[in-house]
Design an enzyme around this catalytic site. Sequence first.
Site, PDB file in Angstrom:
ATOM      1  N   GLN A 197       0.811  -1.214   0.000  1.00 17.18           N
ATOM      2  CA  GLN A 197       0.000   0.000   0.000  1.00 17.18           C
ATOM      3  C   GLN A 197       0.845   1.265   0.000  1.00 17.18           C
ATOM      4  OE1 GLN A 197      -1.540  -1.142   4.049  1.00 17.18           O
ATOM      5  NE2 GLN A 197      -1.491   1.076   4.385  1.00 17.18           N
TER       6      GLN A 197
ATOM      7  N   CYS B 115      -5.066   0.074   3.932  1.00 19.79           N
ATOM      8  CA  CYS B 115      -4.911  -1.328   4.332  1.00 19.79           C
ATOM      9  C   CYS B 115      -6.224  -2.106   4.253  1.00 19.79           C
ATOM     10  CB  CYS B 115      -4.326  -1.408   5.733  1.00 19.79           C
ATOM     11  SG  CYS B 115      -5.298  -0.534   6.986  1.00 19.79           S
TER      12      CYS B 115
ATOM     13  N   HIS C 254      -5.358  -1.037  11.791  1.00 17.10           N
ATOM     14  CA  HIS C 254      -4.816  -1.658  10.583  1.00 17.10           C
ATOM     15  C   HIS C 254      -5.618  -2.903  10.249  1.00 17.10           C
ATOM     16  CE1 HIS C 254      -1.790  -2.322   7.555  1.00 17.10           C
ATOM     17  NE2 HIS C 254      -1.348  -3.443   8.082  1.00 17.10           N
TER      18      HIS C 254
ATOM     19  N   ASN D 120       0.306  -9.209   5.230  1.00 22.09           N
ATOM     20  CA  ASN D 120       0.256  -7.760   5.376  1.00 22.09           C
ATOM     21  C   ASN D 120       0.251  -7.110   4.000  1.00 22.09           C
ATOM     22  OD1 ASN D 120       0.259  -5.247   6.590  1.00 22.09           O
ATOM     23  ND2 ASN D 120       1.990  -5.672   7.927  1.00 22.09           N
TER      24      ASN D 120
END
Length: 444
Positions: free
Chosen positions: A64, A70, A365, A386
């Site tokens: 990102q 996110c 997040h 992630n």
Amino acid sequence: MTQSISSEQLAKFQKNLHARESHDVIERAVTKNGILANSYDLKAQAKMEPVFSIDLDVGNVSNQKQSGRCWMFAALNTMRHDMKTNFKVTKDFELSQNFTYFWDKLEKANYFYQNVLETADKPTDDRTVSWLMTTPQQDGGQWDMIVAIIEKYGVVPQSVMPETYNSSKSTEINATLNLKLRKDAVDLRELVAAGTSEAEIEAVKEAKLTEIYRLLAYSFGEPPATFDFEYRDSDNEYHIDKNLTPKTFYDKFIGWDLDEYVSIINGPTDDKPYNNMYTVDRLGNVVNGRPVRHLNVNMADFRDVAIKQLQSGESVWFGCDVGQSSERQLGIMDTELYHKDELFNIDLALSKAERLDYGESLMTHAMVLTGVDIVDDQATKWKVENSWGEKVGKKGFFVMSDNWMEEYCYQVVVNKKFLPEKLQTILKEEPKVLAPWDPMGALA
């Protein structure tokens, strides 16, 4: 009665400090190397070996970059995982985060205007108005908000609408957009105060949205109405689908019934009894679109539904407070990673509920659960995809201890078929409305 710190008290503080035998050693270490380095526990790191009894093959991680998308990356990643299985797209295939970003920004502007008009009779120091003006819009969002965008606009491959400078580095666009929205708020509130007709206000609002669209098109590029999808799959077979729209692409290549996916939260505060539905006042992006709805459950149910979805071969979108007790470069999230309390000989213990109530923690997040290690019928650690690129963690994947999930995970999104029947029934209930600033309204 309030009192200042006295010289006698200072003498006591100093005596207490010097009474600790190792205080000089600790002072030298902390002043030179910092708090985290000197409270780090290597034994905790050793327990976080990235080996999992359930480990989905989901392809490469995304990045990102310098943006707060996110939640969007995580949602689109769960969908591309399915495409990898069903259509054999390659490991580096991605859906366009820039496409959904464009529409989210436009819809958030309209949502902000709606909130401004609905609160125009309140003074600017009213808490709700002040909350609206603090951040007219931002990059963050929640699961139901990306669903609202996809249901209205569809999705496209990243090759059709790639990243731009402003999508990957959003500081400039956010500052400019928030400046314009605050200026527009002044204009709209003045129109309401002057008794302007609803039709005239709507015309002004449309003119302002026209300007927002222009601003976004210059920054992100204009979203395609139709496109061709051309690709080679992981077997090197060639494919092409012509004249697709973003919605027909979604229907053919993803095809999820998004009504089947629900937000499950663990918010253990006294004002949110478990096994009830909740929503958050003035939280959303698409006016008249899908509302934000949460089912609050205990951690046993929270953990269980996530495991069931992973066991079925499907990854899980989740929201957490990623900055707590985590090591970014190694990609480890564990409550035993740092011992700041022992380092300073102080009590830092707060319950999960206390951290929420007193502003120490909230969802910051969103990522994706892609695996879990179950030993003797107990989850011990989780594999996390992630969206920070491959230079952190193990090629972008993190390891999360089950204790860390217990303390710092707040939301998972699962297919409701994995919920026990008692919880599926609760989904139909009317949600209790939480204040706009409630921690369960935090945007990942």
